[in-house]
Design a protein around this motif. Structure first.
Motif, PDB file in Angstrom:
ATOM      1  N   LEU A 107       0.812  -1.216   0.000  1.00  0.00           N
ATOM      2  CA  LEU A 107       0.000   0.000   0.000  1.00  0.00           C
ATOM      3  C   LEU A 107       0.848   1.270   0.000  1.00  0.00           C
ATOM      4  O   LEU A 107       0.323   2.370   0.236  1.00  0.00           O
ATOM      5  CB  LEU A 107      -0.951   0.002   1.201  1.00  0.00           C
ATOM      6  CG  LEU A 107      -2.072  -1.035   1.138  1.00  0.00           C
ATOM      7  CD1 LEU A 107      -2.926  -0.964   2.401  1.00  0.00           C
ATOM      8  CD2 LEU A 107      -2.939  -0.841  -0.098  1.00  0.00           C
ATOM      9  N   GLU A 108       2.138   1.130  -0.274  1.00  0.00           N
ATOM     10  CA  GLU A 108       3.021   2.295  -0.315  1.00  0.00           C
ATOM     11  C   GLU A 108       3.197   2.765  -1.758  1.00  0.00           C
ATOM     12  O   GLU A 108       3.798   2.066  -2.567  1.00  0.00           O
ATOM     13  CB  GLU A 108       4.366   1.948   0.309  1.00  0.00           C
ATOM     14  CG  GLU A 108       4.260   1.581   1.785  1.00  0.00           C
ATOM     15  CD  GLU A 108       5.606   1.296   2.415  1.00  0.00           C
ATOM     16  OE1 GLU A 108       6.625   1.870   1.988  1.00  0.00           O
ATOM     17  OE2 GLU A 108       5.647   0.467   3.351  1.00  0.00           O
ATOM     18  N   PRO A 109       2.710   3.926  -2.101  1.00  0.00           N
ATOM     19  CA  PRO A 109       2.689   4.365  -3.496  1.00  0.00           C
ATOM     20  C   PRO A 109       4.071   4.529  -4.129  1.00  0.00           C
ATOM     21  O   PRO A 109       4.224   4.317  -5.338  1.00  0.00           O
ATOM     22  CB  PRO A 109       1.950   5.705  -3.443  1.00  0.00           C
ATOM     23  CG  PRO A 109       2.089   6.173  -2.040  1.00  0.00           C
ATOM     24  CD  PRO A 109       2.119   4.923  -1.204  1.00  0.00           C
ATOM     25  N   GLN A 110       5.073   4.891  -3.339  1.00  0.00           N
ATOM     26  CA  GLN A 110       6.388   5.157  -3.915  1.00  0.00           C
ATOM     27  C   GLN A 110       7.062   3.894  -4.443  1.00  0.00           C
ATOM     28  O   GLN A 110       8.062   3.969  -5.154  1.00  0.00           O
ATOM     29  CB  GLN A 110       7.304   5.832  -2.878  1.00  0.00           C
ATOM     30  CG  GLN A 110       7.761   4.942  -1.741  1.00  0.00           C
ATOM     31  CD  GLN A 110       6.773   4.857  -0.595  1.00  0.00           C
ATOM     32  OE1 GLN A 110       5.610   5.244  -0.738  1.00  0.00           O
ATOM     33  NE2 GLN A 110       7.236   4.389   0.560  1.00  0.00           N
ATOM     34  N   LEU A 111       6.521   2.723  -4.133  1.00  0.00           N
ATOM     35  CA  LEU A 111       7.122   1.468  -4.577  1.00  0.00           C
ATOM     36  C   LEU A 111       6.638   1.033  -5.954  1.00  0.00           C
ATOM     37  O   LEU A 111       7.132   0.053  -6.495  1.00  0.00           O
ATOM     38  CB  LEU A 111       6.852   0.357  -3.562  1.00  0.00           C
ATOM     39  CG  LEU A 111       7.414   0.600  -2.155  1.00  0.00           C
ATOM     40  CD1 LEU A 111       7.125  -0.606  -1.269  1.00  0.00           C
ATOM     41  CD2 LEU A 111       8.919   0.862  -2.221  1.00  0.00           C
ATOM     42  N   TYR A 112       5.695   1.770  -6.522  1.00  0.00           N
ATOM     43  CA  TYR A 112       5.126   1.377  -7.810  1.00  0.00           C
ATOM     44  C   TYR A 112       5.626   2.272  -8.929  1.00  0.00           C
ATOM     45  O   TYR A 112       5.511   3.500  -8.868  1.00  0.00           O
ATOM     46  CB  TYR A 112       3.601   1.410  -7.758  1.00  0.00           C
ATOM     47  CG  TYR A 112       3.013   0.332  -6.888  1.00  0.00           C
ATOM     48  CD1 TYR A 112       2.777   0.545  -5.533  1.00  0.00           C
ATOM     49  CD2 TYR A 112       2.719  -0.928  -7.410  1.00  0.00           C
ATOM     50  CE1 TYR A 112       2.266  -0.458  -4.728  1.00  0.00           C
ATOM     51  CE2 TYR A 112       2.192  -1.932  -6.611  1.00  0.00           C
ATOM     52  CZ  TYR A 112       1.972  -1.681  -5.271  1.00  0.00           C
ATOM     53  OH  TYR A 112       1.459  -2.684  -4.481  1.00  0.00           O
ATOM     54  N   THR A 113       6.146   1.625  -9.971  1.00  0.00           N
ATOM     55  CA  THR A 113       6.646   2.349 -11.123  1.00  0.00           C
ATOM     56  C   THR A 113       5.545   2.684 -12.119  1.00  0.00           C
ATOM     57  O   THR A 113       5.539   3.743 -12.730  1.00  0.00           O
ATOM     58  CB  THR A 113       7.723   1.511 -11.849  1.00  0.00           C
ATOM     59  OG1 THR A 113       8.773   1.218 -10.950  1.00  0.00           O
ATOM     60  CG2 THR A 113       8.261   2.240 -13.074  1.00  0.00           C
ATOM     61  N   TYR A 114       4.606   1.753 -12.270  1.00  0.00           N
ATOM     62  CA  TYR A 114       3.611   1.878 -13.338  1.00  0.00           C
ATOM     63  C   TYR A 114       2.262   2.308 -12.783  1.00  0.00           C
ATOM     64  O   TYR A 114       1.730   1.675 -11.864  1.00  0.00           O
ATOM     65  CB  TYR A 114       3.489   0.552 -14.081  1.00  0.00           C
ATOM     66  CG  TYR A 114       4.823   0.073 -14.601  1.00  0.00           C
ATOM     67  CD1 TYR A 114       5.490  -0.994 -14.013  1.00  0.00           C
ATOM     68  CD2 TYR A 114       5.446   0.735 -15.660  1.00  0.00           C
ATOM     69  CE1 TYR A 114       6.724  -1.412 -14.474  1.00  0.00           C
ATOM     70  CE2 TYR A 114       6.689   0.323 -16.126  1.00  0.00           C
ATOM     71  CZ  TYR A 114       7.321  -0.735 -15.525  1.00  0.00           C
ATOM     72  OH  TYR A 114       8.544  -1.136 -15.980  1.00  0.00           O
ATOM     73  N   TRP A 115       1.724   3.367 -13.389  1.00  0.00           N
ATOM     74  CA  TRP A 115       0.446   3.945 -12.969  1.00  0.00           C
ATOM     75  C   TRP A 115      -0.442   4.149 -14.189  1.00  0.00           C
ATOM     76  O   TRP A 115       0.018   4.547 -15.255  1.00  0.00           O
ATOM     77  CB  TRP A 115       0.671   5.302 -12.307  1.00  0.00           C
ATOM     78  CG  TRP A 115       1.361   5.217 -10.979  1.00  0.00           C
ATOM     79  CD1 TRP A 115       2.656   4.844 -10.733  1.00  0.00           C
ATOM     80  CD2 TRP A 115       0.777   5.492  -9.706  1.00  0.00           C
ATOM     81  NE1 TRP A 115       2.917   4.872  -9.391  1.00  0.00           N
ATOM     82  CE2 TRP A 115       1.776   5.266  -8.734  1.00  0.00           C
ATOM     83  CE3 TRP A 115      -0.485   5.911  -9.296  1.00  0.00           C
ATOM     84  CZ2 TRP A 115       1.540   5.438  -7.368  1.00  0.00           C
ATOM     85  CZ3 TRP A 115      -0.720   6.087  -7.941  1.00  0.00           C
ATOM     86  CH2 TRP A 115       0.298   5.860  -6.990  1.00  0.00           C
TER      87      TRP A 115
END
Length: 125
Positions: A107-115
């Motif tokens: 649930l940590e947004p900074q860990l996701y590259t693709y949006w």
């Protein structure tokens, strides 16, 4: 390249339901963790629900018991079933994906590259 396309947003009255969908392409769908985040103007992005590549799920406390995340690996699609919607659920909802995310941090947004580009959900009282 990785593409995430959300759909299913809209306007609904409090207490109603919506189902968001996110169709993914460009990567090995079953091996990535995926999730739904939301954001309203002036606020930080908030993790709503996520599903780890292992299948484990996590939810924000604010949506537990009301939202359900699921994925269909054959269709390369992620879903968010939202029920008992409240005005405070109003936000832009984003689909995210990435590999190598630890399940306790999904649930940590900074860990996701693709949006994805987002889909608007508006809940009126």
């Amino acid at each position: 390249q990785v593409q995430l396309v959300e759909s299913g947003g809209g306007s609904v009255q409090a207490g109603g339901s919506l189902r968001l969908s996110c169709t993914a392409s460009g990567y090995s769908f079953s091996t990535y963790s995926m999730g739904w985040f939301r954001q309203t103007p002036g606020k930080e992005r908030e993790g709503v629900a996520a599903i780890h590549s292992s299948g484990s799920t996590r939810y924000a406390d604010s949506v537990k018991g009301r939202f359900t995340i699921s994925k269909d690996n054959a269709k390369h699609t992620l879903y968010l079933q939202m029920s008992s919607l409240k005005p405070e659920d109003t936000a832009m909802y984003y689909c995210v994906a990435d590999s190598g995310v630890s399940w306790w941090r999904v649930l940590e947004p900074q860990l996701y590259t693709y949006w994805g580009q987002g889909t608007q959900v508006t809940v009126s009282s």
